[in-house]
Design a protein around this motif. Structure first.
Motif, PDB file in Angstrom:
ATOM      1  N   ALA A 162      -0.961   6.997   2.755  1.00 60.50           N
ATOM      2  CA  ALA A 162      -0.976   6.986   4.222  1.00 60.50           C
ATOM      3  C   ALA A 162      -2.392   6.726   4.730  1.00 60.50           C
ATOM      4  CB  ALA A 162      -0.456   8.308   4.769  1.00 60.50           C
ATOM      5  N   ARG A 163      -2.477   6.018   5.804  1.00 59.41           N
ATOM      6  CA  ARG A 163      -3.753   5.560   6.325  1.00 59.41           C
ATOM      7  C   ARG A 163      -4.523   6.680   7.004  1.00 59.41           C
ATOM      8  NH1 ARG A 163      -4.279   0.060   9.847  1.00 59.41           N
ATOM      9  NH2 ARG A 163      -6.434  -0.421   9.317  1.00 59.41           N
ATOM     10  N   SER A 164      -5.828   6.679   6.746  1.00 55.47           N
ATOM     11  CA  SER A 164      -6.720   7.641   7.393  1.00 55.47           C
ATOM     12  C   SER A 164      -7.271   7.053   8.698  1.00 55.47           C
ATOM     13  CB  SER A 164      -7.890   7.984   6.467  1.00 55.47           C
ATOM     14  OG  SER A 164      -7.441   8.609   5.289  1.00 55.47           O
ATOM     15  N   THR A 165      -7.993   7.878   9.438  1.00 56.51           N
ATOM     16  CA  THR A 165      -8.676   7.442  10.655  1.00 56.51           C
ATOM     17  C   THR A 165     -10.152   7.252  10.334  1.00 56.51           C
ATOM     18  OG1 THR A 165      -7.130   8.645  12.060  1.00 56.51           O
ATOM     19  CG2 THR A 165      -9.238   8.029  13.043  1.00 56.51           C
ATOM     20  N   TYR A 166     -10.705   6.094  10.736  1.00 61.48           N
ATOM     21  CA  TYR A 166     -12.079   5.762  10.379  1.00 61.48           C
ATOM     22  C   TYR A 166     -12.934   5.519  11.611  1.00 61.48           C
ATOM     23  CZ  TYR A 166     -10.424   4.957   5.623  1.00 61.48           C
ATOM     24  OH  TYR A 166      -9.881   5.111   4.375  1.00 61.48           O
ATOM     25  N   THR A 167     -14.227   5.744  11.427  1.00 62.58           N
ATOM     26  CA  THR A 167     -15.226   5.248  12.366  1.00 62.58           C
ATOM     27  C   THR A 167     -16.320   4.556  11.565  1.00 62.58           C
ATOM     28  OG1 THR A 167     -16.613   7.249  12.350  1.00 62.58           O
ATOM     29  CG2 THR A 167     -14.804   7.159  13.973  1.00 62.58           C
ATOM     30  N   VAL A 168     -16.893   3.526  12.155  1.00 63.56           N
ATOM     31  CA  VAL A 168     -18.016   2.806  11.549  1.00 63.56           C
ATOM     32  C   VAL A 168     -19.039   2.568  12.643  1.00 63.56           C
ATOM     33  CG1 VAL A 168     -18.767   0.694  10.410  1.00 63.56           C
ATOM     34  CG2 VAL A 168     -16.561   1.683   9.828  1.00 63.56           C
ATOM     35  N   THR A 169     -20.299   2.944  12.391  1.00 65.38           N
ATOM     36  CA  THR A 169     -21.318   2.854  13.438  1.00 65.38           C
ATOM     37  C   THR A 169     -22.651   2.416  12.859  1.00 65.38           C
ATOM     38  OG1 THR A 169     -20.246   4.708  14.566  1.00 65.38           O
ATOM     39  CG2 THR A 169     -22.443   4.085  15.334  1.00 65.38           C
ATOM     40  N   TRP A 170     -23.259   1.397  13.471  1.00 69.44           N
ATOM     41  CA  TRP A 170     -24.625   1.025  13.130  1.00 69.44           C
ATOM     42  C   TRP A 170     -25.598   2.008  13.760  1.00 69.44           C
ATOM     43  CZ3 TRP A 170     -26.143  -2.567   9.688  1.00 69.44           C
ATOM     44  CH2 TRP A 170     -25.256  -3.578   9.342  1.00 69.44           C
ATOM     45  N   VAL A 190     -25.695   1.900   8.306  1.00 75.47           N
ATOM     46  CA  VAL A 190     -24.338   2.057   8.814  1.00 75.47           C
ATOM     47  C   VAL A 190     -23.831   3.426   8.386  1.00 75.47           C
ATOM     48  CG1 VAL A 190     -21.952   1.321   8.475  1.00 75.47           C
ATOM     49  CG2 VAL A 190     -23.708  -0.375   8.908  1.00 75.47           C
ATOM     50  N   SER A 191     -23.206   4.130   9.295  1.00 75.54           N
ATOM     51  CA  SER A 191     -22.551   5.397   8.948  1.00 75.54           C
ATOM     52  C   SER A 191     -21.053   5.249   9.161  1.00 75.54           C
ATOM     53  CB  SER A 191     -23.095   6.547   9.808  1.00 75.54           C
ATOM     54  OG  SER A 191     -22.874   6.303  11.182  1.00 75.54           O
ATOM     55  N   ALA A 192     -20.274   5.959   8.338  1.00 75.14           N
ATOM     56  CA  ALA A 192     -18.818   5.881   8.427  1.00 75.14           C
ATOM     57  C   ALA A 192     -18.220   7.267   8.228  1.00 75.14           C
ATOM     58  CB  ALA A 192     -18.264   4.912   7.391  1.00 75.14           C
ATOM     59  N   THR A 193     -17.071   7.485   8.855  1.00 74.98           N
ATOM     60  CA  THR A 193     -16.328   8.737   8.653  1.00 74.98           C
ATOM     61  C   THR A 193     -14.885   8.403   8.305  1.00 74.98           C
ATOM     62  OG1 THR A 193     -15.621   8.981  10.971  1.00 74.98           O
ATOM     63  CG2 THR A 193     -17.760   9.938  10.344  1.00 74.98           C
ATOM     64  N   ARG A 194     -14.260   9.306   7.551  1.00 75.09           N
ATOM     65  CA  ARG A 194     -12.837   9.210   7.239  1.00 75.09           C
ATOM     66  C   ARG A 194     -12.197  10.512   7.642  1.00 75.09           C
ATOM     67  NH1 ARG A 194     -12.052   6.901   1.729  1.00 75.09           N
ATOM     68  NH2 ARG A 194     -13.076   8.816   1.060  1.00 75.09           N
ATOM     69  N   ASP A 195     -11.248  10.417   8.549  1.00 74.49           N
ATOM     70  CA  ASP A 195     -10.591  11.612   9.102  1.00 74.49           C
ATOM     71  C   ASP A 195     -11.626  12.602   9.632  1.00 74.49           C
ATOM     72  OD1 ASP A 195      -8.084  10.580   8.514  1.00 74.49           O
ATOM     73  OD2 ASP A 195      -8.088  11.442   6.499  1.00 74.49           O
ATOM     74  N   GLY A 196     -12.660  12.065  10.303  1.00 75.66           N
ATOM     75  CA  GLY A 196     -13.663  12.888  10.953  1.00 75.66           C
ATOM     76  C   GLY A 196     -14.779  13.393  10.063  1.00 75.66           C
ATOM     77  N   THR A 197     -14.760  13.040   8.787  1.00 74.74           N
ATOM     78  CA  THR A 197     -15.760  13.553   7.848  1.00 74.74           C
ATOM     79  C   THR A 197     -16.608  12.414   7.299  1.00 74.74           C
ATOM     80  OG1 THR A 197     -14.287  15.353   7.194  1.00 74.74           O
ATOM     81  CG2 THR A 197     -16.117  14.841   5.714  1.00 74.74           C
ATOM     82  N   ALA A 198     -17.925  12.581   7.392  1.00 71.63           N
ATOM     83  CA  ALA A 198     -18.847  11.632   6.775  1.00 71.63           C
ATOM     84  C   ALA A 198     -18.972  12.001   5.308  1.00 71.63           C
ATOM     85  CB  ALA A 198     -20.204  11.693   7.466  1.00 71.63           C
TER      86      ALA A 198
END
Length: 477
Positions: A162-170, A190-198
C-alpha cells in the motif's frame, strides 16, 4: 522435485507482446519457484558431456509501493554456476497482471523479449528500456526464460505494498545563481518524508532540465535515496548549467512521482560583467551606458540607486520611464529624477523572469559609487573656450594641485584630465597664471555647438571613469 513439473514454452503461453501466460500458470510457476527457483538446461554443444549448464537468477526482487516505478534489479545468466561476462542473450520476460512496462498507468503488460549485456539484464529503475511499474498492492509473479531454450527459466515475485504519503523539499533558497558553463558554487540538499517521518532509504528522483548537467557531464535523471536524516546532500559543484537563463532541478518521490519540488537555477554569462559600459551624472541626472546587444536581448537588467529601483530594461525598452538614446554600439539611458548629487551607490543586476517579478536570484553585474564633489567644486572652473578646434579650460590652481580627478570631455568623448598637479593626455599643455591653471587640448574639432563638460571622476588617471559627475558645462556659441 523440479523434474515433477515440465514448464515449457508452450505451458507459459505467448511471448509476442500479448498478456502472456494465464494467471493460473504463472501462479503455479511462482509458487514452485519462489523466491527464485531456477530451471536449467545443458547447452547443445555440451549435451553429451553434461558439463555446460545455463541457469538464470534474479538478484533480490524489490518491494515497491502501488502505482509506482519498480526500483532497479538484475537478472544474471550463469554457465555452470559462474556468471557469464561476455556476449548477449535474448531473454523473454513475462509480467503478470498488476505489473506494467514503462511508467505507472502505461497499460502495457505481458511478455517482452530483451537482450542481456555481458550476462546481465537490467530491469526496473529509471532510464532503462525495461522499466517496470506496479498497480495495486499484491504479490505479482515475474518470469524470465531464454528465447533459445524456454525451458531455462527463473520465476519470482515482486511485492507491491500500500502506498505511503510522501513529501519532497529542496533546502532554501530554492533559486540559485551561477555562471554559464561553470559548476554551481552553492551547495544544496533535498529532504523527504514517508508517512510524516524523515528517514533513511526514501527513493528520490533528481531530474535536471535539459540545459543542466551533473558534474561528470552526464545529463538526465538519477534515482537516489535519503540518508539517516531523510536528506540527500549535494555539494558545491554538483550541477553545471550549459546555457544562460532560468533552469530547473526537479526532485520527485520515486514511489509517488506526482510529489515533487523544484529548485531553480539562474545562469548568466561571465561576459555580462562587461554589458554596462559607463555611468555618469550630468546636472543631477543619472545616465547609464549599456551594450546595445545586451539591451535589445531578453535580458532583464535592474538598475538601483542606493538600493531603490531606478529602472530596468528588457528586450530593447526601459520599463520605468528612462529616456533611451541609441548611440552606435550602446544604448544610453537617462532620467531626471531622483536628483543625484554624489556618493550614491549604483548597482545593476541581471535578474530572471520578466519585469514586474521580484529580483530573487539576480546576479550583480555592475557596481559604482558616484564621485562626491567638494563644497567648492562649483567654483573650480573659471572658463571654457575653444580656439581653432582646441579646448581651453581655466581652473583654480588649488583644484589642479588636489587629489581630485578633473576630466574634460568634448561631445561626450574623453579629451584630457588633471590629477595631483599634472595634466594628462597627448597634446595637453598647461600654463600657470597666479591662482589659476590653463589647460589646453590638441585639436579635437571643437566648434560652434560643441558640448564641453568638466567632470569630477572617481579613481586616478588611467582607470575607467564611470561614476563621474559634472562640475561645469558649456555649449560653444
Amino acid at each position: 522435485m523440479m523434474n515433477s513439473t515440465d514448464y515449457t514454452a508452450n505451458s507459459l503461453g505467448p511471448t509476442d507482446g500479448s498478456r502472456g501466460p494465464s494467471r493460473r500458470t504463472i501462479m503455479a510457476v511462482a509458487a514452485w519457484s519462489a523466491p527464485g527457483i531456477v530451471a536449467t538446461a545443458a547447452s547443445p554443444a555440451a549435451a553429451a558431456s553434461s558439463q555446460s549448464r545455463i541457469t538464470l537468477a534474479f538478484d533480490t526482487l524489490p518491494t515497491v509501493e502501488e502505482f509506482s516505478r519498480v526500483p532497479s534489479f538484475v537478472l544474471t545468466i550463469y554457465e555452470n554456476g559462474v556468471p557469464i561476462s561476455t556476449g548477449s542473450h535474448r531473454v523473454i520476460v513475462t509480467l503478470h497482471d498488476g505489473l506494467e512496462w514503462g511508467e505507472p498507468g502505461s497499460g502495457v503488460g505481458g511478455a517482452q523479449t530483451l537482450a542481456s549485456l555481458n550476462g546481465r539484464l537490467m530491469l526496473g529503475g529509471i532510464g532503462t528500456p525495461a522499466a517496470i511499474a506496479s498497480t495495486e498492492a499484491s504479490e505479482y509473479p515475474i518470469i524470465a526464460q531464454l528465447e533459445s531454450d524456454p525451458t531455462v527459466l527463473v520465476a519470482g515475485s515482486i511485492r507491491v505494498i500500500a502506498r505511503s504519503t510522501y513529501t519532497v523539499t529542496w533546502a532554501s533558497p530554492t533559486l540559485l545563481n551561477g555562471f554559464t558553463g561553470e559548476a554551481l558554487a552553492a551547495a544544496t540538499a533535498v529532504s523527504a518524508t514517508r508517512d510524516g517521518t524523515a528517514t533513511a532509504g526514501i527513493p528520490v528522483s533528481i531530474e535536471p532540465s535539459a540545459q543542466v548537467s551533473w558534474t561528470s557531464g552526464a545529463q538526465g535523471a538519477r534515482d537516489l535515496v535519503t540518508g539517516a536524516k531523510g536528506e540527500i546532500d549535494f555539494a558545491a559543484g554538483t550541477f553545471k548549467p550549459a546555457a544562460d537563463g532560468l533552469h530547473t532541478l526537479t526532485a520527485r518521490a520515486t514511489a509517488a512521482p506526482e510529489v515533487r519540488h523544484t529548485l531553480e537555477v539562474f545562469a548568466v554569462s561571465r561576459a555580462s560583467a562587461t554589458w554596462v559600459k559607463d555611468s555618469y551624472v550630468r546636472d543631477g541626472a543619472l545616465a547609464m551606458v549599456i551594450d546595445i546587444g545586451a539591451f535589445d536581448g531578453p535580458n532583464r537588467m535592474i538598475i538601483y540607486v542606493d538600493g531603490v529601483r531606478w529602472d530596468e530594461t528588457y528586450q530593447g525598452a526601459a520599463v520605468h520611464g528612462a529616456t533611451v538614446e541609441r548611440r552606435g554600439p550602446n544604448a544610453v539611458l537617462s532620467k531626471t529624477g531622483p536628483t543625484v548629487t554624489g556618493g550614491e551607490k549604483i548597482e545593476v543586476f541581471l535578474a530572471p523572469r520578466t519585469p514586474g517579478a521580484d529580483d530573487a536570484g539576480a546576479v550583480k553585474i555592475y557596481t559604482m559609487t558616484i564621485a562626491v564633489p567638494p563644497a567648492d567644486a562649483s567654483g573650480w572652473v573659471k572658463s571654457i573656450e575653444s580656439e581653432d578646434g582646441r579646448i581651453v579650460v581655466v581652473i583654480e590652481k588649488s583644484a589642479f594641485d588636489s587629489a581630485n580627478r578633473i576630466q574634460v570631455r568634448h561631445d561626450g568623448v574623453y579629451v584630457m584630465e588633471t590629477y595631483g598637479g599634472s595634466a594628462f593626455q597627448t597634446g595637453v599643455g598647461h600654463g600657470i597664471d597666479g591662482s589659476t591653471v590653463r589647460i589646453e587640448s590638441a585639436d579635437v574639432g571643437a566648434r560652434k555647438g560643441s558640448v564641453i563638460e568638466v567632470y569630477l571622476a572617481p579613481g586616478k588617471p588611467g582607470l575607467a571613469s564611470g561614476g563621474r559627475i559634472t562640475v561645469a558645462r558649456r555649449i560653444i556659441s
